[in-house]
Scaffold this motif. Structure first.
Motif, PDB file in Angstrom:
ATOM      1  N   LEU A  47       9.537 -53.192  91.987  1.00  0.00           N
ATOM      2  CA  LEU A  47       8.522 -53.909  93.048  1.00  0.00           C
ATOM      3  C   LEU A  47       7.324 -53.904  94.265  1.00  0.00           C
ATOM      4  O   LEU A  47       6.572 -54.600  93.791  1.00  0.00           O
ATOM      5  N   HIS A  48       8.134 -53.001  94.474  1.00  0.00           N
ATOM      6  CA  HIS A  48       6.996 -52.792  95.890  1.00  0.00           C
ATOM      7  C   HIS A  48       5.709 -51.707  95.241  1.00  0.00           C
ATOM      8  O   HIS A  48       4.767 -52.469  95.368  1.00  0.00           O
ATOM      9  N   ARG A  49       5.652 -50.880  94.136  1.00  0.00           N
ATOM     10  CA  ARG A  49       4.855 -50.455  93.686  1.00  0.00           C
ATOM     11  C   ARG A  49       3.598 -51.960  92.806  1.00  0.00           C
ATOM     12  O   ARG A  49       2.706 -51.442  92.781  1.00  0.00           O
ATOM     13  N   LEU A  50       4.849 -52.410  92.133  1.00  0.00           N
ATOM     14  CA  LEU A  50       3.730 -53.816  91.925  1.00  0.00           C
ATOM     15  C   LEU A  50       3.138 -54.712  92.450  1.00  0.00           C
ATOM     16  O   LEU A  50       2.272 -54.904  92.509  1.00  0.00           O
ATOM     17  N   VAL A  51       4.289 -55.065  94.076  1.00  0.00           N
ATOM     18  CA  VAL A  51       3.371 -55.518  95.214  1.00  0.00           C
ATOM     19  C   VAL A  51       2.312 -54.882  95.272  1.00  0.00           C
ATOM     20  O   VAL A  51       0.370 -55.294  95.443  1.00  0.00           O
ATOM     21  N   GLU A  52       1.942 -53.661  95.211  1.00  0.00           N
ATOM     22  CA  GLU A  52       0.921 -52.861  96.186  1.00  0.00           C
ATOM     23  C   GLU A  52      -0.097 -52.939  94.870  1.00  0.00           C
ATOM     24  O   GLU A  52      -1.128 -52.268  95.218  1.00  0.00           O
ATOM     25  N   GLY A  53      -0.084 -52.893  93.768  1.00  0.00           N
ATOM     26  CA  GLY A  53      -0.880 -53.174  92.216  1.00  0.00           C
ATOM     27  C   GLY A  53      -1.786 -53.915  92.747  1.00  0.00           C
ATOM     28  O   GLY A  53      -2.487 -54.639  92.444  1.00  0.00           O
ATOM     29  N   VAL A  54      -0.790 -54.660  93.595  1.00  0.00           N
ATOM     30  CA  VAL A  54      -1.831 -56.500  93.483  1.00  0.00           C
ATOM     31  C   VAL A  54      -2.618 -56.713  95.130  1.00  0.00           C
ATOM     32  O   VAL A  54      -3.704 -56.973  94.767  1.00  0.00           O
ATOM     33  N   VAL A  55      -2.511 -56.161  96.151  1.00  0.00           N
ATOM     34  CA  VAL A  55      -2.680 -56.510  97.252  1.00  0.00           C
ATOM     35  C   VAL A  55      -3.473 -54.493  97.133  1.00  0.00           C
ATOM     36  O   VAL A  55      -4.324 -54.544  98.392  1.00  0.00           O
ATOM     37  N   GLY A  56      -3.402 -53.646  97.016  1.00  0.00           N
ATOM     38  CA  GLY A  56      -4.278 -52.808  97.299  1.00  0.00           C
ATOM     39  C   GLY A  56      -3.684 -51.520  98.162  1.00  0.00           C
ATOM     40  O   GLY A  56      -1.889 -52.198  98.242  1.00  0.00           O
ATOM     41  N   ALA A  57      -3.847 -50.615  98.013  1.00  0.00           N
ATOM     42  CA  ALA A  57      -2.581 -49.111  98.464  1.00  0.00           C
ATOM     43  C   ALA A  57      -2.603 -49.286  99.767  1.00  0.00           C
ATOM     44  O   ALA A  57      -3.639 -50.077 100.472  1.00  0.00           O
ATOM     45  N   GLY A  58      -2.409 -48.047 100.627  1.00  0.00           N
ATOM     46  CA  GLY A  58      -3.037 -47.204 102.053  1.00  0.00           C
ATOM     47  C   GLY A  58      -1.775 -48.750 102.958  1.00  0.00           C
ATOM     48  O   GLY A  58      -2.356 -48.649 103.758  1.00  0.00           O
ATOM     49  N   LEU A  59      -0.482 -49.709 102.600  1.00  0.00           N
ATOM     50  CA  LEU A  59      -0.652 -50.229 103.589  1.00  0.00           C
ATOM     51  C   LEU A  59       1.335 -49.910 103.915  1.00  0.00           C
ATOM     52  O   LEU A  59       1.718 -48.931 103.484  1.00  0.00           O
ATOM     53  N   ALA A  60       1.223 -49.777 104.750  1.00  0.00           N
ATOM     54  CA  ALA A  60       2.602 -49.472 105.784  1.00  0.00           C
ATOM     55  C   ALA A  60       3.298 -49.624 105.210  1.00  0.00           C
ATOM     56  O   ALA A  60       3.538 -51.245 104.896  1.00  0.00           O
ATOM     57  N   ALA A  61       4.454 -49.524 105.336  1.00  0.00           N
ATOM     58  CA  ALA A  61       5.775 -49.752 104.482  1.00  0.00           C
ATOM     59  C   ALA A  61       6.989 -49.243 106.063  1.00  0.00           C
ATOM     60  O   ALA A  61       6.948 -48.368 106.071  1.00  0.00           O
ATOM     61  N   SER A  62       7.862 -49.841 105.440  1.00  0.00           N
ATOM     62  CA  SER A  62       8.983 -49.961 106.310  1.00  0.00           C
ATOM     63  C   SER A  62      10.366 -49.963 106.093  1.00  0.00           C
ATOM     64  O   SER A  62      10.344 -50.966 104.264  1.00  0.00           O
ATOM     65  N   TRP A  63      11.354 -49.489 105.686  1.00  0.00           N
ATOM     66  CA  TRP A  63      12.546 -49.125 104.570  1.00  0.00           C
ATOM     67  C   TRP A  63      13.552 -49.106 105.157  1.00  0.00           C
ATOM     68  O   TRP A  63      14.105 -49.558 106.661  1.00  0.00           O
ATOM     69  N   GLY A  64      14.834 -49.985 104.932  1.00  0.00           N
ATOM     70  CA  GLY A  64      15.845 -50.626 105.154  1.00  0.00           C
ATOM     71  C   GLY A  64      17.602 -50.513 104.264  1.00  0.00           C
ATOM     72  O   GLY A  64      16.444 -50.249 102.551  1.00  0.00           O
ATOM     73  N   THR A  65      18.230 -50.532 104.421  1.00  0.00           N
ATOM     74  CA  THR A  65      19.537 -50.910 103.197  1.00  0.00           C
ATOM     75  C   THR A  65      20.139 -52.924 103.945  1.00  0.00           C
ATOM     76  O   THR A  65      20.605 -52.742 104.761  1.00  0.00           O
ATOM     77  N   LEU A  66      19.581 -53.328 102.729  1.00  0.00           N
ATOM     78  CA  LEU A  66      21.155 -54.858 102.861  1.00  0.00           C
ATOM     79  C   LEU A  66      22.283 -54.302 102.805  1.00  0.00           C
ATOM     80  O   LEU A  66      22.776 -53.559 102.127  1.00  0.00           O
ATOM     81  N   MET A  67      23.060 -54.350 103.732  1.00  0.00           N
ATOM     82  CA  MET A  67      24.748 -54.231 104.009  1.00  0.00           C
ATOM     83  C   MET A  67      25.376 -55.320 104.114  1.00  0.00           C
ATOM     84  O   MET A  67      25.121 -56.254 104.804  1.00  0.00           O
ATOM     85  N   VAL A  68      26.376 -55.348 103.529  1.00  0.00           N
ATOM     86  CA  VAL A  68      27.986 -56.616 103.141  1.00  0.00           C
ATOM     87  C   VAL A  68      29.023 -56.116 103.781  1.00  0.00           C
ATOM     88  O   VAL A  68      29.520 -55.096 104.296  1.00  0.00           O
ATOM     89  N   TYR A  69      29.127 -57.488 104.306  1.00  0.00           N
ATOM     90  CA  TYR A  69      30.772 -56.941 105.364  1.00  0.00           C
ATOM     91  C   TYR A  69      31.658 -56.623 104.317  1.00  0.00           C
ATOM     92  O   TYR A  69      31.855 -57.764 103.887  1.00  0.00           O
ATOM     93  N   GLY A  70      32.783 -55.337 104.983  1.00  0.00           N
ATOM     94  CA  GLY A  70      33.769 -55.890 104.037  1.00  0.00           C
ATOM     95  C   GLY A  70      35.583 -56.199 104.664  1.00  0.00           C
ATOM     96  O   GLY A  70      36.543 -55.915 103.513  1.00  0.00           O
ATOM     97  N   GLY A  71      35.345 -55.988 105.430  1.00  0.00           N
ATOM     98  CA  GLY A  71      36.794 -56.228 106.803  1.00  0.00           C
ATOM     99  C   GLY A  71      37.215 -55.333 106.456  1.00  0.00           C
ATOM    100  O   GLY A  71      36.827 -54.340 106.176  1.00  0.00           O
ATOM    101  N   GLY A  72      37.747 -55.762 107.611  1.00  0.00           N
ATOM    102  CA  GLY A  72      39.388 -54.429 107.759  1.00  0.00           C
ATOM    103  C   GLY A  72      38.610 -53.526 108.949  1.00  0.00           C
ATOM    104  O   GLY A  72      39.118 -52.413 108.803  1.00  0.00           O
ATOM    105  N   ALA A  73      37.155 -53.470 109.300  1.00  0.00           N
ATOM    106  CA  ALA A  73      36.988 -53.152 110.801  1.00  0.00           C
ATOM    107  C   ALA A  73      37.546 -52.698 112.140  1.00  0.00           C
ATOM    108  O   ALA A  73      37.781 -53.835 112.377  1.00  0.00           O
ATOM    109  N   SER A  74      38.156 -51.708 113.153  1.00  0.00           N
ATOM    110  CA  SER A  74      38.104 -51.842 113.771  1.00  0.00           C
ATOM    111  C   SER A  74      37.037 -52.599 114.933  1.00  0.00           C
ATOM    112  O   SER A  74      36.654 -52.945 114.871  1.00  0.00           O
TER     113      SER A  74
END
Ligand SMILES: CC(C)(COP(=O)(O)OP(=O)(O)OC[C@H]1O[C@@H](n2cnc3c(N)ncnc32)[C@H](O)[C@@H]1OP(=O)(O)O)[C@@H](O)C(=O)NCCC(=O)NCCS
Length: 249
Positions: A47-74
């Motif tokens: 999907l990232h490459r698809l968006v770059e295909g539409v708007v052009g290359a040479g763009l800054a990108a940042s990465w991360g992770t969607l995380m979900v709370y599973g409970g039980g943490a201290s």
């Protein structure tokens, strides 16, 4: 931007192109200049490459992770000589200062003003805590926004977690996230998510979160966004010429 991989790439390309054209129109009508951040749900890069295909290359990108709370943490208390308390509108200036200092390490960060913080705090369903040092100065913050998901369940996103660089590494980040999770549980929130910046996954894992999916944010100058809403005829001609960029993914 999230897309179903089973939809043909040429259809997705057209949808992305028109969504971005509508976004450009809305941004320009609002008098906004500069850059827009397009957040893509990310599985193996297509999907990232698809968006770059539409708007052009040479763009800054940042990465991360969607995380979900599973409970039980201290639960983590703040270290001695610090406290964690609910924030008030009077904290907006200090929160903006701490957030801008903490996030300045990220190239993608746009500085926030005290007014931006106030707007955020005043949104319905926002819960916010601050960490204070022994002099009462704000040195950290975290907020969460509660909303009702499509299935009717109360859900929350943790956002704007920041600890002043001069006070990091002492357990304040963990204490802040603990405080907000406990507050959300008291309000009946069962699902909590966070968009972890790349590299902070272990921090959130230690607080009971689990990786759900990667995302990437593509930064695009607004003038590089597609300009006009495509007509049906244009849709037809693109459909015939669009290269299937998924072929190499
Ligand atoms: C993320 C942040 C809030 C953590 O605050 P903190 O007070 O330093 O965190 P803690 O002292 O509670 O650290 C807890 C643990 O996370 C780890 N950790 C903290 N920051 C980290 C980082 N940037 N990268 C990797 N690990 C990190 C610590 O090493 C520590 O591990 P340990 O318990 O095994 O010793 C702080 O680094 C910050 O403000 N960063 C900039 C803004 C930011 O990235 N916010 C989150 C966006 S999703």
């Amino acid at each position: 931007m999230i897309a179903d991989r089973s939809v043909p790439t040429w259809v997705l390309t057209d949808v992305v192109r028109s969504a971005l054209a509508w976004a450009r129109l809305a941004l320009e009508r609002a008098g906004l200049r500069g850059v827009a951040d397009v957040r893509c749900g990310f599985w193996s890069g297509w999907l990232h490459r698809l968006v770059e295909g539409v708007v052009g290359a040479g763009l800054a990108a940042s990465w991360g992770t969607l995380m979900v709370y599973g409970g039980g943490a201290s639960s983590y208390a703040p270290p001695s000589s610090y406290g964690v308390r609910l924030c008030s509108p009077g904290d907006a200036t200090s929160i903006a200062r701490v957030v801008n200092r903490a996030f300045s390490q990220y190239v993608w960060w746009h500085p926030v003003s005290p007014n931006d913080v106030l707007t955020r705090l005043r949104r319905a369903g926002t819960v916010c805590y601050v960490a204070v040092d022994e002099g009462g100065d704000v040195v950290g913050c975290v907020d969460a926004s509660i909303y009702t998901a499509l299935d009717g369940g109360l859900t929350a996103d943790v956002g704007l977690l920041a600890v002043d660089p001069g006070h990091q590494g002492r357990g304040l980040g963990k204490a802040l996230v603990s405080a907000v999770i406990e507050a959300l549980a008291r309000r009946g929130v069962r699902r909590v998510g966070v968009d972890s910046a790349s590299g902070l996954e272990a921090f959130y894992r230690s607080l009971g979160f689990r990786e759900r999916r990667r995302w990437v944010t593509v930064r695009v100058p607004i003038p590089a966004l597609p300009q006009s809403i495509p007509t049906l005829e244009e849709w037809g001609s693109w459909s015939n010429t669009t290269r299937d960029i998924s072929a190499n993914s």
